[in-house]
Design a protein around this motif. Sequence first.
Motif, PDB file in Angstrom:
ATOM      1  N   ARG A  19       0.838  -1.208   0.000  1.00  0.00           N
ATOM      2  CA  ARG A  19       0.000   0.000   0.000  1.00  0.00           C
ATOM      3  C   ARG A  19       0.870   1.254   0.000  1.00  0.00           C
ATOM      4  O   ARG A  19       0.580   2.221  -0.701  1.00  0.00           O
ATOM      5  N   LEU A  20       1.927   1.245   0.801  1.00  0.00           N
ATOM      6  CA  LEU A  20       2.833   2.388   0.861  1.00  0.00           C
ATOM      7  C   LEU A  20       3.495   2.619  -0.495  1.00  0.00           C
ATOM      8  O   LEU A  20       3.512   3.741  -1.002  1.00  0.00           O
ATOM      9  N   LEU A  21       4.016   1.563  -1.097  1.00  0.00           N
ATOM     10  CA  LEU A  21       4.676   1.701  -2.400  1.00  0.00           C
ATOM     11  C   LEU A  21       3.693   2.142  -3.479  1.00  0.00           C
ATOM     12  O   LEU A  21       4.050   2.904  -4.369  1.00  0.00           O
ATOM     13  N   ASP A  26       6.009   9.996  -6.859  1.00  0.00           N
ATOM     14  CA  ASP A  26       7.273  10.492  -7.382  1.00  0.00           C
ATOM     15  C   ASP A  26       8.245   9.322  -7.579  1.00  0.00           C
ATOM     16  O   ASP A  26       8.464   8.521  -6.669  1.00  0.00           O
ATOM     17  N   LEU A  27       8.829   9.207  -8.781  1.00  0.00           N
ATOM     18  CA  LEU A  27       9.709   8.089  -9.096  1.00  0.00           C
ATOM     19  C   LEU A  27      10.958   8.084  -8.215  1.00  0.00           C
ATOM     20  O   LEU A  27      11.410   7.026  -7.767  1.00  0.00           O
ATOM     21  N   GLY A  28      11.512   9.258  -7.934  1.00  0.00           N
ATOM     22  CA  GLY A  28      12.691   9.334  -7.072  1.00  0.00           C
ATOM     23  C   GLY A  28      12.396   8.870  -5.656  1.00  0.00           C
ATOM     24  O   GLY A  28      13.189   8.156  -5.040  1.00  0.00           O
ATOM     25  N   ASP A  29      11.238   9.275  -5.130  1.00  0.00           N
ATOM     26  CA  ASP A  29      10.827   8.836  -3.799  1.00  0.00           C
ATOM     27  C   ASP A  29      10.602   7.332  -3.759  1.00  0.00           C
ATOM     28  O   ASP A  29      10.953   6.656  -2.795  1.00  0.00           O
ATOM     29  N   LEU A  30      10.027   6.801  -4.837  1.00  0.00           N
ATOM     30  CA  LEU A  30       9.776   5.368  -4.912  1.00  0.00           C
ATOM     31  C   LEU A  30      11.093   4.592  -4.922  1.00  0.00           C
ATOM     32  O   LEU A  30      11.239   3.594  -4.212  1.00  0.00           O
ATOM     33  N   CYS A  31      12.060   5.063  -5.697  1.00  0.00           N
ATOM     34  CA  CYS A  31      13.373   4.393  -5.742  1.00  0.00           C
ATOM     35  C   CYS A  31      14.039   4.409  -4.376  1.00  0.00           C
ATOM     36  O   CYS A  31      14.589   3.399  -3.933  1.00  0.00           O
ATOM     37  N   LEU A  32      13.999   5.556  -3.718  1.00  0.00           N
ATOM     38  CA  LEU A  32      14.600   5.666  -2.391  1.00  0.00           C
ATOM     39  C   LEU A  32      13.906   4.733  -1.401  1.00  0.00           C
ATOM     40  O   LEU A  32      14.557   4.060  -0.595  1.00  0.00           O
ATOM     41  N   MET A  33      12.597   4.649  -1.465  1.00  0.00           N
ATOM     42  CA  MET A  33      11.857   3.787  -0.550  1.00  0.00           C
ATOM     43  C   MET A  33      12.170   2.312  -0.821  1.00  0.00           C
ATOM     44  O   MET A  33      12.337   1.532   0.117  1.00  0.00           O
ATOM     45  N   LEU A  34      12.287   1.935  -2.089  1.00  0.00           N
ATOM     46  CA  LEU A  34      12.629   0.550  -2.410  1.00  0.00           C
ATOM     47  C   LEU A  34      14.006   0.183  -1.881  1.00  0.00           C
ATOM     48  O   LEU A  34      14.206  -0.901  -1.333  1.00  0.00           O
TER      49      LEU A  34
END
Length: 58
Positions: A19-21, A26-34
């Motif tokens: 759910r969080l992902l 934002d693609l940059g935020d998604l990469c950092l979170m992954l």
Amino acid sequence: MPITKISEKPVMLIDSMLRLLGAIEDLGDLCLMLVAIFSGPHASEAMGFNGSHGRESP
């Protein structure tokens, strides 16, 4: 040896993680979170901050 107690570490459940992902746009935020979720770096490592750990001060 010192007597220590075990502390429980928080764990994010898979459905909460998905759910969080899914909510990150934002693609940059998604990469950092992954990177943060799957490799578990310290916050300073994930953000690229340089500290003075292990280095001598001038």
